[in-house]
Write an enzyme that holds these catalytic residues in place. Structure first.
Site, mmCIF file in Angstrom:
data_model
loop_
_atom_site.group_PDB
_atom_site.id
_atom_site.type_symbol
_atom_site.label_atom_id
_atom_site.label_comp_id
_atom_site.label_asym_id
_atom_site.label_seq_id
_atom_site.Cartn_x
_atom_site.Cartn_y
_atom_site.Cartn_z
ATOM 1 N N HIS A 220 40.322 47.950 52.452
ATOM 2 C CA HIS A 220 40.785 48.479 51.158
ATOM 3 C C HIS A 220 39.686 49.368 50.583
ATOM 4 O O HIS A 220 38.537 49.336 51.042
ATOM 5 C CB HIS A 220 41.066 47.330 50.176
ATOM 6 C CG HIS A 220 39.832 46.551 49.807
ATOM 7 N ND1 HIS A 220 39.312 45.558 50.610
ATOM 8 C CD2 HIS A 220 39.006 46.627 48.738
ATOM 9 C CE1 HIS A 220 38.230 45.059 50.054
ATOM 10 N NE2 HIS A 220 37.996 45.702 48.912
ATOM 11 N N ASP A 222 37.981 50.111 46.653
ATOM 12 C CA ASP A 222 37.990 49.514 45.322
ATOM 13 C C ASP A 222 38.503 50.560 44.331
ATOM 14 O O ASP A 222 38.298 51.759 44.509
ATOM 15 C CB ASP A 222 36.575 49.057 44.922
ATOM 16 C CG ASP A 222 36.076 47.912 45.803
ATOM 17 O OD1 ASP A 222 36.913 47.243 46.444
ATOM 18 O OD2 ASP A 222 34.848 47.696 45.846
ATOM 19 N N HIS A 282 36.570 49.454 53.175
ATOM 20 C CA HIS A 282 35.722 48.355 53.648
ATOM 21 C C HIS A 282 36.543 47.089 53.799
ATOM 22 O O HIS A 282 37.676 47.003 53.301
ATOM 23 C CB HIS A 282 34.538 48.146 52.699
ATOM 24 C CG HIS A 282 34.913 47.905 51.272
ATOM 25 N ND1 HIS A 282 35.370 48.904 50.432
ATOM 26 C CD2 HIS A 282 34.943 46.767 50.526
ATOM 27 C CE1 HIS A 282 35.632 48.403 49.245
ATOM 28 N NE2 HIS A 282 35.398 47.094 49.276
ATOM 29 N N ARG A 292 30.337 32.352 54.063
ATOM 30 C CA ARG A 292 29.712 33.529 53.441
ATOM 31 C C ARG A 292 30.228 33.662 52.014
ATOM 32 O O ARG A 292 31.413 33.428 51.767
ATOM 33 C CB ARG A 292 30.086 34.769 54.260
ATOM 34 C CG ARG A 292 29.640 36.074 53.662
ATOM 35 C CD ARG A 292 29.887 37.222 54.634
ATOM 36 N NE ARG A 292 29.377 38.442 54.053
ATOM 37 C CZ ARG A 292 30.083 39.271 53.289
ATOM 38 N NH1 ARG A 292 31.350 39.019 53.035
ATOM 39 N NH2 ARG A 292 29.523 40.343 52.786
HETATM 40 C C1 LIG Z 1 39.258 45.097 38.389
HETATM 41 C C2 LIG Z 1 39.756 44.651 39.530
HETATM 42 C C3 LIG Z 1 39.486 45.285 40.845
HETATM 43 C C4 LIG Z 1 40.374 44.507 41.821
HETATM 44 C C5 LIG Z 1 41.489 44.063 40.912
HETATM 45 C C6 LIG Z 1 40.715 43.547 39.713
HETATM 46 O O1 LIG Z 1 41.552 43.330 38.604
HETATM 47 C C7 LIG Z 1 39.976 42.244 40.060
HETATM 48 C C8 LIG Z 1 39.890 42.009 41.579
HETATM 49 C C9 LIG Z 1 39.601 43.279 42.365
HETATM 50 C C10 LIG Z 1 39.992 43.189 43.829
HETATM 51 C C11 LIG Z 1 38.952 42.491 44.729
HETATM 52 C C12 LIG Z 1 39.411 42.526 46.188
HETATM 53 C C13 LIG Z 1 39.978 43.888 46.615
HETATM 54 C C14 LIG Z 1 40.939 44.458 45.532
HETATM 55 C C15 LIG Z 1 41.633 45.745 46.018
HETATM 56 C C16 LIG Z 1 41.909 43.380 45.104
HETATM 57 O O2 LIG Z 1 43.002 43.136 45.562
HETATM 58 O O3 LIG Z 1 41.329 42.649 44.052
HETATM 59 C C17 LIG Z 1 40.145 44.640 44.258
HETATM 60 C C18 LIG Z 1 40.875 45.252 43.057
HETATM 61 C C19 LIG Z 1 40.744 46.771 42.980
HETATM 62 O O4 LIG Z 1 39.646 47.314 43.176
HETATM 63 O O5 LIG Z 1 41.784 47.395 42.733
HETATM 64 O O1 LIG Z 2 32.767 40.214 50.578
HETATM 65 C C1 LIG Z 2 32.508 41.387 50.762
HETATM 66 O O2 LIG Z 2 31.537 41.776 51.412
HETATM 67 C C2 LIG Z 2 33.450 42.451 50.224
HETATM 68 C C3 LIG Z 2 34.154 42.056 48.961
HETATM 69 C C4 LIG Z 2 35.003 43.146 48.422
HETATM 70 O O3 LIG Z 2 35.222 44.137 49.062
HETATM 71 C C5 LIG Z 2 35.611 43.029 47.082
HETATM 72 O O4 LIG Z 2 35.462 41.987 46.415
HETATM 73 O O5 LIG Z 2 36.239 44.027 46.664
HETATM 74 FE FE LIG Z 3 36.128 45.698 47.840
#
Ligand SMILES: C=C1C[C@]23C[C@@]1(O)CC[C@H]2[C@@]12CCC[C@@](C)(C(=O)O1)[C@H]2[C@@H]3C(=O)O
Ligand SMILES: O=C(O)CCC(=O)C(=O)O
Ligand SMILES: [Fe+2]
Length: 376
Positions: A220, A222, A282, A292
Protein backbone atom coordinates in the site's frame (compact mmCIF):
# COMPACT_ATOMS: atom_id res chain seq x y z
CA UNK A 1 -14.08 -9.28 -2.26
CA UNK A 2 -15.25 -9.33 1.39
CA UNK A 3 -17.64 -6.72 2.72
CA UNK A 4 -16.17 -3.40 3.79
CA UNK A 5 -17.69 -3.78 7.27
CA UNK A 6 -15.17 -4.27 10.09
CA UNK A 7 -17.27 -7.03 11.63
CA UNK A 8 -15.58 -10.05 9.97
CA UNK A 9 -12.22 -8.61 11.02
CA UNK A 10 -13.26 -8.56 14.64
CA UNK A 11 -14.44 -12.19 14.32
CA UNK A 12 -11.10 -13.12 12.89
CA UNK A 13 -9.31 -11.54 15.85
CA UNK A 14 -11.61 -13.39 18.24
CA UNK A 15 -10.99 -16.67 16.49
CA UNK A 16 -7.22 -16.58 16.18
CA UNK A 17 -4.76 -16.27 18.98
CA UNK A 18 -1.71 -16.07 16.73
CA UNK A 19 0.69 -17.38 19.34
CA UNK A 20 -1.21 -20.67 19.76
CA UNK A 21 -1.12 -21.56 16.04
CA UNK A 22 1.32 -24.20 14.83
CA UNK A 23 0.43 -23.76 11.17
CA UNK A 24 -1.01 -21.02 8.97
CA UNK A 25 -4.80 -21.55 8.65
CA UNK A 26 -6.36 -21.35 5.19
CA UNK A 27 -7.91 -17.96 6.06
CA UNK A 28 -4.36 -16.52 6.37
CA UNK A 29 -2.55 -18.56 3.69
CA UNK A 30 -1.44 -16.33 0.79
CA UNK A 31 -0.49 -18.00 -2.49
CA UNK A 32 2.93 -16.40 -3.06
CA UNK A 33 4.44 -13.73 -0.86
CA UNK A 34 7.83 -13.37 -2.54
CA UNK A 35 6.40 -12.47 -5.91
CA UNK A 36 8.96 -9.92 -7.16
CA UNK A 37 12.71 -10.06 -7.58
CA UNK A 38 14.58 -8.68 -4.59
CA UNK A 39 17.10 -5.87 -4.86
CA UNK A 40 20.25 -5.26 -2.90
CA UNK A 41 20.19 -1.48 -3.44
CA UNK A 42 19.76 0.38 -0.16
CA UNK A 43 17.31 3.06 0.91
CA UNK A 44 19.27 6.29 1.70
CA UNK A 45 20.24 6.99 5.31
CA UNK A 46 20.32 10.74 6.04
CA UNK A 47 21.76 12.49 9.08
CA UNK A 48 19.49 15.45 9.79
CA UNK A 49 22.40 17.34 11.32
CA UNK A 50 24.23 17.27 7.98
CA UNK A 51 24.25 20.64 6.16
CA UNK A 52 23.23 18.90 2.92
CA UNK A 53 20.16 17.24 4.48
CA UNK A 54 17.54 19.10 2.39
CA UNK A 55 19.16 18.17 -0.93
CA UNK A 56 19.61 14.54 0.10
CA UNK A 57 16.01 14.34 1.30
CA UNK A 58 14.74 15.78 -1.99
CA UNK A 59 16.77 13.26 -3.94
CA UNK A 60 15.50 10.37 -1.78
CA UNK A 61 11.87 11.53 -2.12
CA UNK A 62 12.21 11.55 -5.91
CA UNK A 63 14.16 8.33 -6.34
CA UNK A 64 12.83 6.18 -3.51
CA UNK A 65 9.87 7.87 -1.87
CA UNK A 66 11.56 6.92 1.40
CA UNK A 67 14.69 7.33 3.51
CA UNK A 68 15.98 6.57 7.01
CA UNK A 69 16.95 9.40 9.37
CA UNK A 70 19.55 9.61 12.10
CA UNK A 71 20.43 12.76 14.06
CA UNK A 72 16.70 13.36 14.73
CA UNK A 73 17.15 13.86 18.47
CA UNK A 74 14.46 11.42 19.71
CA UNK A 75 15.97 9.81 22.83
CA UNK A 76 16.77 6.10 22.49
CA UNK A 77 15.31 5.34 25.92
CA UNK A 78 11.98 6.83 24.76
CA UNK A 79 12.03 4.53 21.70
CA UNK A 80 12.70 1.59 24.05
CA UNK A 81 9.76 2.57 26.27
CA UNK A 82 7.51 3.02 23.24
CA UNK A 83 8.44 -0.46 22.03
CA UNK A 84 7.97 -2.02 25.49
CA UNK A 85 4.52 -0.44 25.89
CA UNK A 86 3.50 -1.51 22.38
CA UNK A 87 4.55 -5.09 23.15
CA UNK A 88 2.69 -4.91 26.45
CA UNK A 89 -0.48 -3.86 24.65
CA UNK A 90 -0.41 -6.67 22.10
CA UNK A 91 0.48 -9.26 24.78
CA UNK A 92 -2.86 -8.65 26.52
CA UNK A 93 -5.42 -11.46 26.23
CA UNK A 94 -7.52 -11.13 23.07
CA UNK A 95 -10.70 -10.59 25.11
CA UNK A 96 -9.11 -7.58 26.79
CA UNK A 97 -7.89 -6.07 23.50
CA UNK A 98 -11.36 -6.50 22.03
CA UNK A 99 -12.73 -4.18 24.72
CA UNK A 100 -11.04 -1.44 22.67
CA UNK A 101 -12.07 -2.91 19.27
CA UNK A 102 -12.43 -0.36 16.49
CA UNK A 103 -16.13 0.09 15.78
CA UNK A 104 -17.40 -0.58 12.21
CA UNK A 105 -16.46 2.45 10.14
CA UNK A 106 -14.52 3.87 13.12
CA UNK A 107 -10.92 5.02 13.14
CA UNK A 108 -9.45 4.49 16.63
CA UNK A 109 -8.83 1.32 18.63
CA UNK A 110 -7.85 -2.31 18.11
CA UNK A 111 -8.33 -4.07 14.76
CA UNK A 112 -6.77 -4.91 11.42
CA UNK A 113 -5.79 -2.41 8.72
CA UNK A 114 -8.68 -1.07 6.61
CA UNK A 115 -7.08 -2.35 3.43
CA UNK A 116 -7.65 -5.92 4.64
CA UNK A 117 -11.17 -5.55 3.20
CA UNK A 118 -9.69 -5.66 -0.32
CA UNK A 119 -8.11 -9.10 0.08
CA UNK A 120 -9.64 -12.55 0.40
CA UNK A 121 -6.84 -13.65 2.76
CA UNK A 122 -6.26 -12.09 6.17
CA UNK A 123 -3.09 -10.40 7.41
CA UNK A 124 -0.78 -11.91 10.00
CA UNK A 125 -0.94 -8.81 12.17
CA UNK A 126 -2.90 -6.74 14.65
CA UNK A 127 -3.10 -2.96 14.92
CA UNK A 128 -4.09 -0.25 17.35
CA UNK A 129 -4.89 3.26 16.08
CA UNK A 130 -4.70 6.39 18.22
CA UNK A 131 -5.93 9.79 17.03
CA UNK A 132 -5.02 12.69 19.31
CA UNK A 133 -5.07 11.73 22.99
CA UNK A 134 -4.46 8.04 23.85
CA UNK A 135 -6.37 8.19 27.17
CA UNK A 136 -9.88 7.10 26.11
CA UNK A 137 -8.70 4.06 24.15
CA UNK A 138 -6.04 3.08 26.73
CA UNK A 139 -8.54 3.16 29.62
CA UNK A 140 -10.57 0.48 27.82
CA UNK A 141 -7.52 -1.81 27.89
CA UNK A 142 -6.17 -0.95 31.35
CA UNK A 143 -8.92 0.70 33.44
CA UNK A 144 -6.53 1.41 36.34
CA UNK A 145 -3.12 1.13 34.80
CA UNK A 146 -2.82 3.11 31.56
CA UNK A 147 -0.44 5.84 32.79
CA UNK A 148 2.82 4.31 31.52
CA UNK A 149 1.35 3.53 28.12
CA UNK A 150 -0.17 7.01 27.74
CA UNK A 151 3.03 8.63 29.02
CA UNK A 152 5.13 6.88 26.34
CA UNK A 153 2.65 7.74 23.54
CA UNK A 154 2.30 11.38 24.61
CA UNK A 155 6.03 11.87 24.98
CA UNK A 156 6.66 10.29 21.59
CA UNK A 157 3.99 12.53 20.02
CA UNK A 158 5.62 15.60 21.55
CA UNK A 159 8.84 14.64 19.69
CA UNK A 160 7.06 13.73 16.46
CA UNK A 161 5.24 17.07 16.08
CA UNK A 162 8.35 19.27 15.72
CA UNK A 163 10.22 16.51 13.88
CA UNK A 164 7.33 16.32 11.39
CA UNK A 165 7.46 20.10 10.82
CA UNK A 166 11.22 19.98 10.41
CA UNK A 167 10.98 17.21 7.81
CA UNK A 168 8.17 19.02 5.98
CA UNK A 169 10.25 22.20 5.76
CA UNK A 170 13.29 20.25 4.55
CA UNK A 171 11.16 18.59 1.88
CA UNK A 172 9.79 21.98 0.79
CA UNK A 173 13.27 23.51 0.82
CA UNK A 174 14.49 20.71 -1.44
CA UNK A 175 11.82 21.81 -3.93
CA UNK A 176 13.03 25.41 -3.75
CA UNK A 177 10.09 26.50 -1.57
CA UNK A 178 10.11 28.40 1.69
CA UNK A 179 7.77 27.81 4.61
CA UNK A 180 5.59 30.86 3.83
CA UNK A 181 4.55 29.26 0.56
CA UNK A 182 2.32 26.73 2.30
CA UNK A 183 0.47 28.58 4.98
CA UNK A 184 -0.15 25.84 7.56
CA UNK A 185 3.62 25.37 7.92
CA UNK A 186 4.06 28.94 9.19
CA UNK A 187 4.51 28.86 12.98
CA UNK A 188 1.26 29.66 14.80
CA UNK A 189 3.12 30.17 18.08
CA UNK A 190 6.80 30.51 18.83
CA UNK A 191 7.61 26.83 18.81
CA UNK A 192 4.87 24.88 17.11
CA UNK A 193 3.33 24.67 13.69
CA UNK A 194 -0.34 24.04 13.16
CA UNK A 195 -0.94 20.46 12.09
CA UNK A 196 -3.64 17.81 12.08
CA UNK A 197 -4.41 15.74 15.19
CA UNK A 198 -1.58 13.24 15.43
CA UNK A 199 -2.41 9.76 14.14
CA UNK A 200 -0.37 6.89 15.52
CA UNK A 201 -0.69 3.31 14.36
CA UNK A 202 0.84 0.56 16.52
CA UNK A 203 1.44 -2.66 14.57
CA UNK A 204 2.27 -6.15 15.80
CA UNK A 205 3.36 -9.02 13.53
CA UNK A 206 3.50 -12.19 15.61
CA UNK A 207 6.11 -14.89 14.89
CA UNK A 208 4.66 -17.15 12.19
CA UNK A 209 5.13 -20.93 11.70
CA UNK A 210 5.22 -20.58 7.87
CA UNK A 211 6.32 -17.01 7.05
CA UNK A 212 6.48 -17.53 3.26
CA UNK A 213 2.73 -18.15 3.18
CA UNK A 214 1.66 -15.26 5.42
CA UNK A 215 1.45 -11.52 4.81
CA UNK A 216 1.98 -9.05 7.67
CA UNK A 217 0.51 -6.04 5.89
CA UNK A 218 -0.11 -6.05 2.13
CA UNK A 219 1.39 -3.51 -0.22
CA UNK A 220 0.00 0.00 0.00
CA UNK A 221 0.97 3.64 0.00
CA UNK A 222 0.16 5.82 3.00
CA UNK A 223 -2.35 8.65 2.58
CA UNK A 224 -0.38 11.09 4.74
CA UNK A 225 2.11 13.76 3.59
CA UNK A 226 4.68 11.37 5.03
CA UNK A 227 4.92 8.74 7.73
CA UNK A 228 7.66 8.46 10.34
CA UNK A 229 8.09 4.78 11.20
CA UNK A 230 9.84 3.23 14.17
CA UNK A 231 10.49 -0.44 13.37
CA UNK A 232 12.47 -1.74 16.34
CA UNK A 233 15.22 -4.25 15.56
CA UNK A 234 13.30 -6.94 13.66
CA UNK A 235 13.38 -6.87 9.84
CA UNK A 236 10.10 -6.90 7.91
CA UNK A 237 9.52 -3.57 6.14
CA UNK A 238 9.92 -3.78 2.36
CA UNK A 239 9.71 -0.99 -0.23
CA UNK A 240 8.96 -1.37 -3.90
CA UNK A 241 11.82 0.33 -5.68
CA UNK A 242 12.70 1.22 -9.25
CA UNK A 243 9.39 1.56 -11.03
CA UNK A 244 11.22 2.13 -14.26
CA UNK A 245 9.67 1.39 -17.67
CA UNK A 246 12.60 -0.82 -18.64
CA UNK A 247 13.23 -2.59 -15.32
CA UNK A 248 10.85 -4.49 -13.07
CA UNK A 249 10.32 -2.96 -9.66
CA UNK A 250 12.01 -4.82 -6.80
CA UNK A 251 11.16 -5.34 -3.15
CA UNK A 252 13.94 -3.92 -1.01
CA UNK A 253 14.08 -4.64 2.71
CA UNK A 254 14.71 -1.60 4.91
CA UNK A 255 17.25 -2.84 7.46
CA UNK A 256 16.54 -1.78 11.04
CA UNK A 257 19.34 0.56 12.19
CA UNK A 258 19.68 1.22 15.92
CA UNK A 259 18.08 4.59 16.75
CA UNK A 260 17.09 5.37 13.13
CA UNK A 261 13.56 6.19 11.96
CA UNK A 262 12.14 5.47 8.50
CA UNK A 263 10.31 8.20 6.56
CA UNK A 264 7.84 7.08 3.86
CA UNK A 265 6.52 9.66 1.39
CA UNK A 266 2.71 9.54 1.35
CA UNK A 267 0.13 10.30 -1.35
CA UNK A 268 -0.47 13.90 -0.20
CA UNK A 269 3.19 14.82 -0.86
CA UNK A 270 2.91 13.11 -4.23
CA UNK A 271 -0.04 15.43 -4.97
CA UNK A 272 1.57 18.55 -3.47
CA UNK A 273 4.74 18.09 -5.53
CA UNK A 274 2.72 17.37 -8.69
CA UNK A 275 4.21 13.89 -8.86
CA UNK A 276 7.85 14.91 -8.38
CA UNK A 277 7.95 13.10 -5.04
CA UNK A 278 6.81 9.50 -5.23
CA UNK A 279 4.56 8.00 -2.59
CA UNK A 280 6.25 4.70 -1.84
CA UNK A 281 4.55 1.31 -2.09
CA UNK A 282 5.51 -0.73 0.95
CA UNK A 283 4.48 -3.84 2.89
CA UNK A 284 5.43 -5.78 6.00
CA UNK A 285 6.45 -9.42 5.92
CA UNK A 286 6.68 -11.75 8.92
CA UNK A 287 9.27 -14.15 10.29
CA UNK A 288 9.37 -17.52 12.06
CA UNK A 289 10.88 -16.66 15.42
CA UNK A 290 10.29 -13.07 16.47
CA UNK A 291 7.24 -10.92 17.01
CA UNK A 292 7.90 -7.68 15.17
CA UNK A 293 6.35 -4.39 16.21
CA UNK A 294 6.28 -1.03 14.45
CA UNK A 295 4.91 2.42 15.27
CA UNK A 296 3.76 4.66 12.41
CA UNK A 297 3.23 8.40 12.92
CA UNK A 298 1.14 9.80 10.06
CA UNK A 299 1.99 13.45 9.42
CA UNK A 300 -0.77 15.34 7.63
CA UNK A 301 -2.06 18.89 7.12
CA UNK A 302 -4.84 20.45 9.23
CA UNK A 303 -8.20 18.84 8.35
CA UNK A 304 -9.60 21.89 6.51
CA UNK A 305 -6.49 22.46 4.36
CA UNK A 306 -6.88 21.64 0.66
CA UNK A 307 -3.82 19.91 -0.75
CA UNK A 308 -3.20 20.57 -4.43
CA UNK A 309 -0.12 20.72 -6.65
CA UNK A 310 2.03 23.76 -5.74
CA UNK A 311 1.83 26.26 -8.59
CA UNK A 312 5.56 26.92 -8.71
CA UNK A 313 6.12 23.23 -9.41
CA UNK A 314 3.76 23.04 -12.34
CA UNK A 315 5.62 23.37 -15.62
CA UNK A 316 4.35 25.88 -18.24
CA UNK A 317 3.18 23.10 -20.59
CA UNK A 318 2.06 20.82 -17.82
CA UNK A 319 -0.98 21.82 -15.70
CA UNK A 320 -1.79 20.33 -12.28
CA UNK A 321 -1.77 16.54 -12.32
CA UNK A 322 -4.23 16.17 -9.41
CA UNK A 323 -7.33 17.95 -8.14
CA UNK A 324 -7.37 19.48 -4.66
CA UNK A 325 -8.37 17.33 -1.66
CA UNK A 326 -8.37 17.65 2.12
CA UNK A 327 -6.77 14.85 4.16
CA UNK A 328 -10.13 13.56 5.49
CA UNK A 329 -11.54 13.51 1.93
CA UNK A 330 -8.51 11.57 0.74
CA UNK A 331 -8.72 9.08 3.63
CA UNK A 332 -12.31 8.38 2.62
CA UNK A 333 -11.22 7.79 -0.98
CA UNK A 334 -8.46 5.46 0.20
CA UNK A 335 -10.87 3.45 2.31
CA UNK A 336 -13.18 3.07 -0.68
CA UNK A 337 -10.67 2.67 -3.51
CA UNK A 338 -7.42 1.43 -1.86
CA UNK A 339 -4.62 1.74 -4.42
CA UNK A 340 -6.83 3.46 -7.01
CA UNK A 341 -7.35 6.52 -4.75
CA UNK A 342 -4.53 8.59 -6.26
CA UNK A 343 -5.56 7.75 -9.84
CA UNK A 344 -9.16 8.74 -9.01
CA UNK A 345 -8.15 12.39 -8.48
CA UNK A 346 -5.72 12.58 -11.38
CA UNK A 347 -6.48 15.29 -13.94
CA UNK A 348 -5.82 14.66 -17.62
CA UNK A 349 -2.67 16.32 -18.95
CA UNK A 350 -3.01 18.78 -21.85
CA UNK A 351 -1.91 16.04 -24.27
CA UNK A 352 -4.46 13.59 -22.89
CA UNK A 353 -7.17 16.29 -22.95
CA UNK A 354 -6.34 16.99 -26.59
CA UNK A 355 -6.36 13.36 -27.58
CA UNK A 356 -9.66 12.93 -25.71
CA UNK A 357 -11.12 15.89 -27.62
CA UNK A 358 -9.71 14.51 -30.85
CA UNK A 359 -11.12 11.09 -30.06
CA UNK A 360 -14.51 12.54 -29.29
CA UNK A 361 -14.29 14.67 -32.47
CA UNK A 362 -13.46 11.52 -34.43
CA UNK A 363 -16.36 9.67 -32.85
CA UNK A 364 -18.71 12.61 -33.53
CA UNK A 365 -17.50 12.80 -37.15
CA UNK A 366 -17.99 9.05 -37.61
CA UNK A 367 -21.48 9.30 -36.08
CA UNK A 368 -22.35 12.20 -38.38
CA UNK A 369 -21.09 10.25 -41.41
CA UNK A 370 -23.31 7.28 -40.48
CA UNK A 371 -26.36 8.90 -38.93
CA UNK A 372 -26.34 12.55 -39.90
CA UNK A 373 -26.00 15.35 -37.30
CA UNK A 374 -25.25 14.16 -33.72
CA UNK A 375 -27.93 15.01 -31.14
CA UNK A 376 -25.71 16.10 -28.31
C1 LIG B 1 -4.77 8.31 9.22
C2 LIG B 1 -4.81 7.04 8.84
C3 LIG B 1 -3.89 6.46 7.84
C4 LIG B 1 -4.40 5.03 7.65
C5 LIG B 1 -5.86 5.20 7.98
C6 LIG B 1 -5.79 6.02 9.25
O1 LIG B 1 -7.04 6.54 9.61
C7 LIG B 1 -5.24 5.18 10.41
C8 LIG B 1 -4.55 3.89 9.93
C9 LIG B 1 -3.72 4.09 8.67
C10 LIG B 1 -3.45 2.80 7.91
C11 LIG B 1 -2.28 1.96 8.45
C12 LIG B 1 -2.05 0.74 7.57
C13 LIG B 1 -2.11 1.05 6.07
C14 LIG B 1 -3.32 1.98 5.74
C15 LIG B 1 -3.47 2.18 4.22
C16 LIG B 1 -4.56 1.45 6.40
O2 LIG B 1 -5.38 0.68 5.95
O3 LIG B 1 -4.64 1.98 7.70
C17 LIG B 1 -3.13 3.28 6.50
C18 LIG B 1 -4.17 4.38 6.28
C19 LIG B 1 -3.80 5.35 5.17
O4 LIG B 1 -2.64 5.79 5.08
O5 LIG B 1 -4.70 5.65 4.38
O1 LIG C 1 5.25 -2.34 9.99
C1 LIG C 1 5.78 -1.74 9.08
O2 LIG C 1 6.99 -1.77 8.86
C2 LIG C 1 4.92 -0.94 8.12
C3 LIG C 1 3.69 -0.37 8.74
C4 LIG C 1 2.91 0.47 7.79
O3 LIG C 1 3.18 0.50 6.62
C5 LIG C 1 1.78 1.29 8.26
O4 LIG C 1 1.43 1.24 9.46
O5 LIG C 1 1.24 2.03 7.42
FE1 LIG D 1 2.16 2.12 5.59
Amino acid sequence: MPSLSDQPLIHHLQQFEFKTLTEVPDSHAWPVVNDHPHGDDAVPVIDLACPDAARLIGQACEEWGAFQITGHGVPVDLLDRLEAQTRRLFSLPTGQKLKAARSPGGVTGYGIANISAFFSKLFWSEGFTIVGSPHDEARKLWPDDSAEFCGAIEEYTSWMKPLGCRLMLLMLASLGLSEGEIDWTVPSSETTHEAAAPVIQLNSYPACPDPDRAMGLAEHTDSSLFTVLYQGSVRGLQLLHGNHPTRRARWVTVPPLPGALVVNVGDLSHILSNGRFQSVTHRAIVNRTQTRISVAYFYGPPAHFKISPIEKLIGPQQGPAYRAVTWPEYLTLKRRLYNQALASIRLPTEGEEESRTNTSETITAAYTRRHGEAKV
